[in-house]
Write a protein that holds these residues in place. Structure first.
Motif, PDB file in Angstrom:
ATOM      1  N   VAL A  60     -19.805 -12.409   2.805  1.00  0.00           N
ATOM      2  CA  VAL A  60     -20.551 -11.847   3.938  1.00  0.00           C
ATOM      3  C   VAL A  60     -19.356 -10.567   4.095  1.00  0.00           C
ATOM      4  O   VAL A  60     -18.851 -10.521   5.000  1.00  0.00           O
ATOM      5  N   MET A  61     -18.725  -9.764   2.748  1.00  0.00           N
ATOM      6  CA  MET A  61     -17.604  -8.827   3.627  1.00  0.00           C
ATOM      7  C   MET A  61     -18.600  -7.327   3.200  1.00  0.00           C
ATOM      8  O   MET A  61     -18.982  -7.004   1.974  1.00  0.00           O
ATOM      9  N   SER A  62     -17.893  -6.595   3.754  1.00  0.00           N
ATOM     10  CA  SER A  62     -17.621  -5.177   3.733  1.00  0.00           C
ATOM     11  C   SER A  62     -17.175  -4.406   2.551  1.00  0.00           C
ATOM     12  O   SER A  62     -16.341  -4.783   1.722  1.00  0.00           O
ATOM     13  N   ASP A  63     -17.381  -2.875   2.124  1.00  0.00           N
ATOM     14  CA  ASP A  63     -16.727  -2.009   1.055  1.00  0.00           C
ATOM     15  C   ASP A  63     -15.781  -2.692   1.612  1.00  0.00           C
ATOM     16  O   ASP A  63     -14.246  -2.683   0.408  1.00  0.00           O
ATOM     17  N   SER A  64     -15.089  -2.516   2.991  1.00  0.00           N
ATOM     18  CA  SER A  64     -13.217  -1.862   2.963  1.00  0.00           C
ATOM     19  C   SER A  64     -12.627  -3.312   2.915  1.00  0.00           C
ATOM     20  O   SER A  64     -11.624  -3.043   2.068  1.00  0.00           O
ATOM     21  N   GLN A  65     -13.981  -4.090   2.719  1.00  0.00           N
ATOM     22  CA  GLN A  65     -12.462  -5.811   2.770  1.00  0.00           C
ATOM     23  C   GLN A  65     -12.351  -6.513   1.497  1.00  0.00           C
ATOM     24  O   GLN A  65     -11.140  -6.478   0.359  1.00  0.00           O
ATOM     25  N   LEU A  66     -13.635  -5.815   0.371  1.00  0.00           N
ATOM     26  CA  LEU A  66     -13.360  -5.693  -1.095  1.00  0.00           C
ATOM     27  C   LEU A  66     -12.111  -4.829  -1.760  1.00  0.00           C
ATOM     28  O   LEU A  66     -11.428  -5.676  -1.831  1.00  0.00           O
ATOM     29  N   GLY A  67     -12.165  -3.901  -1.559  1.00  0.00           N
ATOM     30  CA  GLY A  67     -11.463  -2.525  -1.388  1.00  0.00           C
ATOM     31  C   GLY A  67      -9.929  -3.102  -0.698  1.00  0.00           C
ATOM     32  O   GLY A  67      -8.992  -3.224  -1.832  1.00  0.00           O
ATOM     33  N   SER A  68      -9.636  -4.303   0.386  1.00  0.00           N
ATOM     34  CA  SER A  68      -8.345  -4.567   0.636  1.00  0.00           C
ATOM     35  C   SER A  68      -8.162  -5.752  -0.444  1.00  0.00           C
ATOM     36  O   SER A  68      -6.917  -5.493  -0.753  1.00  0.00           O
ATOM     37  N   LEU A  69      -9.139  -6.770  -0.781  1.00  0.00           N
ATOM     38  CA  LEU A  69      -8.334  -7.335  -1.760  1.00  0.00           C
ATOM     39  C   LEU A  69      -7.891  -6.419  -2.987  1.00  0.00           C
ATOM     40  O   LEU A  69      -7.026  -7.276  -3.720  1.00  0.00           O
ATOM     41  N   SER A  70      -8.994  -6.047  -3.043  1.00  0.00           N
ATOM     42  CA  SER A  70      -8.042  -4.875  -4.490  1.00  0.00           C
ATOM     43  C   SER A  70      -6.863  -4.902  -4.439  1.00  0.00           C
ATOM     44  O   SER A  70      -5.974  -4.483  -5.381  1.00  0.00           O
ATOM     45  N   GLY A  71      -6.069  -3.661  -3.205  1.00  0.00           N
ATOM     46  CA  GLY A  71      -5.515  -3.013  -2.809  1.00  0.00           C
ATOM     47  C   GLY A  71      -3.795  -3.519  -2.517  1.00  0.00           C
ATOM     48  O   GLY A  71      -3.296  -2.693  -2.748  1.00  0.00           O
ATOM     49  N   VAL A  72      -4.008  -5.239  -2.043  1.00  0.00           N
ATOM     50  CA  VAL A  72      -2.880  -5.488  -1.755  1.00  0.00           C
ATOM     51  C   VAL A  72      -2.378  -5.879  -2.870  1.00  0.00           C
ATOM     52  O   VAL A  72      -1.127  -5.720  -2.516  1.00  0.00           O
ATOM     53  N   VAL A  73      -2.996  -6.287  -4.150  1.00  0.00           N
ATOM     54  CA  VAL A  73      -1.598  -6.167  -5.098  1.00  0.00           C
ATOM     55  C   VAL A  73      -1.240  -4.987  -5.440  1.00  0.00           C
ATOM     56  O   VAL A  73       0.225  -5.661  -5.477  1.00  0.00           O
ATOM     57  N   PRO A  74      -1.392  -3.555  -5.492  1.00  0.00           N
ATOM     58  CA  PRO A  74      -0.261  -2.379  -5.639  1.00  0.00           C
ATOM     59  C   PRO A  74       0.266  -2.896  -4.528  1.00  0.00           C
ATOM     60  O   PRO A  74       1.667  -2.091  -4.956  1.00  0.00           O
ATOM     61  N   LEU A  75      -0.365  -2.894  -3.555  1.00  0.00           N
ATOM     62  CA  LEU A  75       0.361  -2.406  -2.653  1.00  0.00           C
ATOM     63  C   LEU A  75       2.180  -3.348  -2.642  1.00  0.00           C
ATOM     64  O   LEU A  75       3.123  -3.057  -2.051  1.00  0.00           O
ATOM     65  N   MET A  76       1.897  -4.389  -2.627  1.00  0.00           N
ATOM     66  CA  MET A  76       2.938  -5.470  -2.277  1.00  0.00           C
ATOM     67  C   MET A  76       4.068  -4.849  -4.195  1.00  0.00           C
ATOM     68  O   MET A  76       4.919  -4.900  -3.700  1.00  0.00           O
ATOM     69  N   VAL A  77       3.196  -4.666  -5.177  1.00  0.00           N
ATOM     70  CA  VAL A  77       3.394  -4.284  -7.028  1.00  0.00           C
ATOM     71  C   VAL A  77       4.957  -2.672  -5.781  1.00  0.00           C
ATOM     72  O   VAL A  77       6.141  -3.189  -6.428  1.00  0.00           O
ATOM     73  N   GLY A  78       4.362  -2.222  -4.767  1.00  0.00           N
ATOM     74  CA  GLY A  78       4.873  -0.412  -4.550  1.00  0.00           C
ATOM     75  C   GLY A  78       5.870  -1.171  -4.100  1.00  0.00           C
ATOM     76  O   GLY A  78       7.638  -0.499  -3.977  1.00  0.00           O
ATOM     77  N   ILE A  79       6.063  -2.237  -2.780  1.00  0.00           N
ATOM     78  CA  ILE A  79       7.087  -2.149  -1.559  1.00  0.00           C
ATOM     79  C   ILE A  79       8.044  -2.971  -2.270  1.00  0.00           C
ATOM     80  O   ILE A  79       9.495  -2.807  -2.623  1.00  0.00           O
ATOM     81  N   LEU A  80       7.613  -3.727  -3.155  1.00  0.00           N
ATOM     82  CA  LEU A  80       9.238  -4.917  -4.074  1.00  0.00           C
ATOM     83  C   LEU A  80       9.399  -4.055  -5.612  1.00  0.00           C
ATOM     84  O   LEU A  80      10.194  -4.505  -5.759  1.00  0.00           O
ATOM     85  N   VAL A  81       8.601  -3.339  -6.123  1.00  0.00           N
ATOM     86  CA  VAL A  81       8.948  -3.024  -7.881  1.00  0.00           C
ATOM     87  C   VAL A  81      10.789  -2.483  -7.073  1.00  0.00           C
ATOM     88  O   VAL A  81      11.088  -3.250  -8.798  1.00  0.00           O
TER      89      VAL A  81
END
Length: 435
Positions: A60-81
């Motif tokens: 029972v997730m919102s579109d914002s939560q779905l977007g966060s599951l997708s967005g957290v990966v490139p966020l960590m890539v950006g921070i640690l790259v």
């Protein structure tokens, strides 16, 4: 005198005439394995998109939560790259690649056994940690395997692994999810990555490639003295054309990532297709993105042989084109014409990556290639892949998904402005580094 039009020096001619020290067969074999691991990277990242509808209903997730599951990966890539890529420059790119593939594959297995949104978010966090420096390390390694004259073509071919991996992850993930459940979708992606890694390590090592290259063109798999590295990084940050290139390419990725991530959901909602069919159709459209990356890389190398500034022209045209095509496409009625326009937009939406990588590496020494590509990856993720899908989800909650996909492409105006300004400073920066 315009540096782009200057005649090649006798040293450059002699260097170009030397036989390349690495055999074509070995180079292509290693490239194929690096490319397959790039596929694994994006299959592990984007398989999530195919199962969005299943997770949304189950938890029972919102579109914002779905977007966060997708967005957290490139966020960590950006921070640690950048820090992780700097480590690969110092301690070895093959070693770095081995560590990263291992981490993201294990984290993808963790996604398969997640039982809630929170657990999935943590697992996706570690997928991002594992993927952080792979693109930079892969590009840097590839540039040591082939002559420099095919640089943009190589990057275009390598970066085509992003949409091809996305296509494979979405299509295969949707197929597996419908038949065996979404957990198996993640598990199989992880198994593929680990299998390719084992083969890669059997034939490739930092010492072996270093011995083959023997310092040709100043190429190194490990970083030089600390003071020299600081000087090189300062030269990167002081180049206006490099900074504008990073900005323009990052914002283009903002639009590109948004389209790719949300396309399966768009087809599911507006075309009435099931999870498997919407994933398959989205995959076929994203192939246009892969072809566009390779095509723009080849064109960039061809047109820049006598005029290096024309690489900027390729980037400007792709950004301007997607700014017009995507908004028009998502205003059309459901049907063949709309799908064709979306495919055309996807063809252009990542066309700046190859010329941008070629531009920034021509302005930096080979010893910091992984780091300079890491900063490009940073811009692609922090400016593009991380905020793009999340903001699209937020807009979709407030408007509709179709409305959000009409608005997001307008951000590419920023890319056009950045690339135009970068082109203005390019010759001056080339002249400065040659002095």
């Amino acid at each position: 005198m315009d540096i782009s039009a200057s005649a090649p020096t006798s040293t450059a001619i002699e260097e170009a005439s030397k036989p390349f020290p690495i055999s074509r067969r070995y180079a292509l074999t290693v490239f194929a394995l690096i490319y397959c691991m790039m596929l694994s990277d994006y299959m592990s990242r984007q398989v999530l998109n195919a199962v969005f509808p299943l997770l949304k209903r189950m938890w029972v997730m919102s579109d914002s939560q779905l977007g966060s599951l997708s967005g957290v990966v490139p966020l960590m890539v950006g921070i640690l790259v950048v820090p992780l890529s700097a480590l690969t420059d110092r301690f070895g790119r093959v070693r770095g690649i081995t560590a990263m593939v291992s981490v993201w594959s294990i984290a993808t297995i963790a996604c398969a056994v997640s039982s809630s949104y929170g657990e999935m978010l943590v697992a996706r966090f570690f997928v991002g940690v594992g993927e952080a420096a792979y693109t930079a390390a892969g590009v840097a390694l590839i540039m040591g395997l082939f002559p420099k004259q095919v640089r943009a073509t190589l990057v275009g071919a390598y970066s085509s692994g992003v949409p091809v991996g996305t296509v494979s992850g979405v299509a295969l993930g949707g197929f597996i999810a419908e038949r065996f459940g979404w957990r198996w979708s993640f598990a199989i992606m992880a198994a593929f990555g680990l299998l390719v890694l084992v083969i890669f390590r059997c034939i490739c090592s930092d010492k072996k490639i270093e011995k083959m290259r023997s310092g040709v063109d100043g190429f190194q798999l490990t970083r030089p003295a600390r003071g020299s590295f600081r000087k090189d990084v300062f030269s990167i940050l002081s180049s206006r054309s490099i900074l504008y290139a990073y900005l323009g390419c990052g914002v283009q990725a903002f639009v590109d990532a948004s389209m790719i991530v949300w396309l399966p959901a768009f087809l599911n909602r507006y075309y009435g297709l099931g999870v498997g069919k919407s994933a398959g159709l989205a995959a076929s459209l994203v192939i246009c993105n892969a072809v566009g990356r390779l095509f723009c890389g080849v064109i960039s190398d061809v047109v820049s042989k006598d005029a290096p500034n024309k690489r900027w022209t390729v980037a400007i045209i792709t950004s301007a084109g997607m700014c017009v095509i995507f908004p028009v496409a998502f205003q059309l009625h459901v049907g063949t014409l709309q799908l064709a326009m979306i495919g055309l937009g996807l063809f252009l939406s990542a066309g700046a990556i190859a010329p941008t990588a070629a531009i920034v590496t021509t302005l930096t020494p080979p010893s910091v290639y992984a780091t300079v590509i890491a900063v490009l990856t940073l811009s692609l993720n922090l400016l593009g892949s991380s905020p793009g899908p999340f903001l699209t989800g937020v807009l979709a909650d407030k408007l509709t998904l179709q409305g959000a996909l009409q608005v997001i492409p307008l951000f590419s105006v920023i890319s056009v402005v950045a690339f135009v300004n970068g082109a203005r400073h390019y010759n001056a920066d080339r002249k400065r580094i040659s002095e």
